[in-house]
Design a protein around this motif. Sequence first.
Motif, PDB file in Angstrom:
ATOM      1  N   GLU A 146       0.845  -1.188   0.000  1.00 38.46           N
ATOM      2  CA  GLU A 146       0.000   0.000   0.000  1.00 38.46           C
ATOM      3  C   GLU A 146       0.886   1.245   0.000  1.00 38.46           C
ATOM      4  O   GLU A 146       1.942   1.254   0.632  1.00 38.46           O
ATOM      5  CB  GLU A 146      -0.903   0.046   1.248  1.00 38.46           C
ATOM      6  N   GLN A 154      -5.690   5.711  -1.498  1.00 29.89           N
ATOM      7  CA  GLN A 154      -6.420   4.684  -2.243  1.00 29.89           C
ATOM      8  C   GLN A 154      -6.067   4.730  -3.724  1.00 29.89           C
ATOM      9  O   GLN A 154      -5.848   3.681  -4.359  1.00 29.89           O
ATOM     10  CB  GLN A 154      -7.924   4.881  -2.055  1.00 29.89           C
ATOM     11  N   THR A 157      -2.398   3.428  -4.205  1.00 28.55           N
ATOM     12  CA  THR A 157      -2.323   1.966  -4.050  1.00 28.55           C
ATOM     13  C   THR A 157      -2.896   1.269  -5.274  1.00 28.55           C
ATOM     14  O   THR A 157      -2.388   0.223  -5.714  1.00 28.55           O
ATOM     15  CB  THR A 157      -3.056   1.530  -2.768  1.00 28.55           C
TER      16      THR A 157
END
Length: 271
Positions: A146, A154, A157
């Motif tokens: 991540e 988000q 990633t």
Amino acid sequence: MATRLFEGKSHASHYQKYRLSPPQKIQDLILNYLGNRLKKPFGLAVDVGCGTGQTSRSLVPYFQKVLGTDISEAQIEQANHADGFPNLVYRVSAAEEIPAENASVDLITACAAVHWFDIEKFLKEADRVLKPCGCLAFFTYLPNMEVHYKHQSQQLTQVITELQDVLSPYVHEKVQHVISGYKDIFNAIPYTDKKRVENIDSKISMSLKDMLGLIQTFSMYQTFLSFEPEKAKDLVKTTEQRFLEIMQVSSSEEIIELRLNNVCVLASKPE
């Protein structure tokens, strides 16, 4: 015989520059496990598949002598160019032929490496050189990385996930050991005193540039590079540009946080 994918000088140079040292959580886990089975001072540790020596150097404060071994001459050459320690030496050696005397080793480590070995032969050799109650410690980070940065974590990633999808056709079959969390390697160890520790999280602050450098050390990227050099280089450039756009910055020196999920297999030879 061990699989040989990390032997080019360019690859070794990237390895030295970008590969990570073991997380402190894993170091503490290993040393506590060993300390419950052998008395201090600890004598000899052997770091097998040591690459350019990141794990070998982390062992230096805790052992009277540390030996790092790797089948790649280029990797050992890079390791020898790093900061030297009087109790640390490196040797070019196959994992299945450890250059140590019978029953002389307190600890054998392998960081993101044991899955490349001939497991059966390596474990027999490890048993030969380990002292009674000597320990094995095999650990690696898992593929589910991540990337965290402000409120864009988000999206960032997802970029890494898409990059891994592009590289997936070039993943060596032995990497399945990693994907499974070393379960089969754990099962192959003949000792009864053993455990497999999952979900060891680590958080590393690094520049975007260094994270992209780390990705270029991965075996699947190096395989892609050997088959499609221009496409591989373009993949890195495109990924960097996507990151910069999402992060809304202009420099790859911007610091991000890389989060990794690690697994560690520990075992102790009987008395």
